[in-house]
Design an enzyme around this catalytic site. Structure first.
Site, PDB file in Angstrom:
ATOM      1  N   LYS A   1       0.801  -1.237   0.000  1.00 33.38           N
ATOM      2  CA  LYS A   1       0.000   0.000   0.000  1.00 33.38           C
ATOM      3  C   LYS A   1       0.831   1.283   0.000  1.00 33.38           C
ATOM      4  CE  LYS A   1      -4.475  -1.427   1.747  1.00 33.38           C
ATOM      5  NZ  LYS A   1      -5.513  -1.217   2.763  1.00 33.38           N
TER       6      LYS A   1
ATOM      7  N   ALA B   1      -4.493   3.362  14.506  1.00 30.65           N
ATOM      8  CA  ALA B   1      -3.818   4.304  13.613  1.00 30.65           C
ATOM      9  C   ALA B   1      -3.108   3.541  12.492  1.00 30.65           C
ATOM     10  CB  ALA B   1      -2.819   5.138  14.406  1.00 30.65           C
TER      11      ALA B   1
ATOM     12  N   ALA C   1      -6.360   0.571   8.435  1.00 29.96           N
ATOM     13  CA  ALA C   1      -7.796   0.880   8.347  1.00 29.96           C
ATOM     14  C   ALA C   1      -8.089   2.228   8.998  1.00 29.96           C
ATOM     15  CB  ALA C   1      -8.610  -0.219   9.032  1.00 29.96           C
TER      16      ALA C   1
ATOM     17  N   TYR D   1     -14.943  -7.827  10.276  1.00 25.55           N
ATOM     18  CA  TYR D   1     -16.137  -8.464   9.720  1.00 25.55           C
ATOM     19  C   TYR D   1     -16.115  -9.990   9.855  1.00 25.55           C
ATOM     20  CZ  TYR D   1     -13.019  -8.247   5.670  1.00 25.55           C
ATOM     21  OH  TYR D   1     -11.922  -8.305   4.842  1.00 25.55           O
TER      22      TYR D   1
END
Ligand code: NAD
Length: 299
Positions: free
Chosen positions: A84, A145, A148, A247
């Site tokens: 990322k 932090a 997400a 989730y």
């Protein structure tokens, strides 16, 4: 070895032919991802000639993989861990939120020009909106932090959240938490603070004063599925929103504590997951993902 293909009852026409646009997901490990199911079902439902495939790519192969987006004229890609941040140096442009998060989860290829976006925060805001909730003008206590929490904080601030109170352990994400405070202060009107999660009195007081409590730590999923950062239902008030980014499981310990407190608006992370996908889908195709249909398939 060939896997059994289900759901294909005849010849495929108008899809997976010479005109198909390819979207990738570059991460390692990645075979567990729900994203191909989500996007391919959305393409099929809308009759879009796109396909979405996972590629096991870590930092070592990332430069060549990003080059391949240009070479093969792919429409774009998702990127996940460990890529990322690393991917940024190979892109041409970044969205404002990506710049502020110093992270990218979506690449869009416009005729060889690659733009990086981060849609996780958009996913959070949209998941709330879908449930009739908003971050605008609200006070939010945010635990975490990391990957997400950072886009959640940044997008909420960009979308008009009044105040974000970040709580984090003094661990390897503390520096990122400090950076998030600085970036949000410099770029938005949102007031933002950072407090050590160990200061439980401050944490409790902050939640009591908040409209939204969001846990973006992963506490509540394996191997910490029996844990919640808030154990006492009296910390919550009924008219607040409690949001867990986890989730799996669908109902976390935190959610149970909030439900016990009588909180009406308690959410897991599945809405955020679908909505971040929908935001990427829109960037690639220009179309709205049929999110209710997709939720039936993956929830
Ligand atoms: P990360 O490792 O980047 O960050 C983890 C954060 O939690 C850090 O701030 C860390 O300090 C904190 N933390 C870790 N252990 C803790 C503990 N025991 N007590 C208190 N704080 C602790 O992880 P991430 O990528 O940000 O993921 C966090 C969670 O969010 C995971 O459960 C992940 O599945 C979920 N997630 C959901 C979505 C979605 O779309 N719903 C998207 C991304 C991540």
């Amino acid at each position: 070895m060939a896997n059994e293909i289900t759901g294909v009852n005849g010849p495929i026409t108008g899809w997976l032919d010479g005109h198909t646009y390819l979207i990738g997901l570059m991460a390692y490990p990645i075979r567990h991802s729900m994203s191909p199911t989500m996007h391919n079902n959305a393409f099929a439902k809308l009759g879009l000639n796109y396909t979405y495939l996972c590629f096991e790519v870590g930092n070592d192969k990332l430069e060549k993989a990003v080059d391949a987006i240009r070479t093969l004229d792919m429409r774009g890609s998702n990127v996940s861990m460990p890529n990322k941040k690393e991917v940024i140096k190979y892109l041409d442009k970044l969205s404002k939120a990506s710049e502020m998060c110093d992270a990218v989860n979506t690449i869009v290829n416009d005729h060889g020009v690659l733009t990086g976006y981060t849609t996780d925060g958009i996913g959070f805001v949209r998941a709330l909106k879908k449930e009739g909730q908003t971050v605008k003008g609200k006070i939010m206590t945010l635990a975490g932090a990391g990957g997400a929490a950072t886009p959640i904080a940044v997008q909420s601030a960009l979308d008009g959240c009044k105040e974000i109170r970040i709580f984090n352990l003094h661990d390897d994400k503390w520096a990122q938490a400090e950076k998030n405070v600085k970036t949000i202060e410099e770029n938005t009107d949102c007031k933002v603070t950072l407090t050590d999660l160990k200061d439980q009195d401050a944490f409790k007081k902050s939640i009591a004063e908040s409209d939204i409590y969001c846990d973006a730590t992963g506490v509540g999923m394996k191997p910490l599925e029996d844990m919640s950062l808030v154990e006492d239902p009296s910390w919550f008030h009924k008219d607040m929103v409690v949001f867990d980014t986890v989730y799996a499981p669908r109902t976390t310990k935190l959610m149970k504590v909030a439900q016990k407190a009588g909180v009406e608006h308690v959410f897991n992370g599945i809405g955020m997951m679908i909505e971040q996908g929908a935001a990427s889908f829109k960037l690639w195709t220009g179309e709205e993902m049929p999110t209710d249909y997709i939720k039936q398939i993956i929830d």
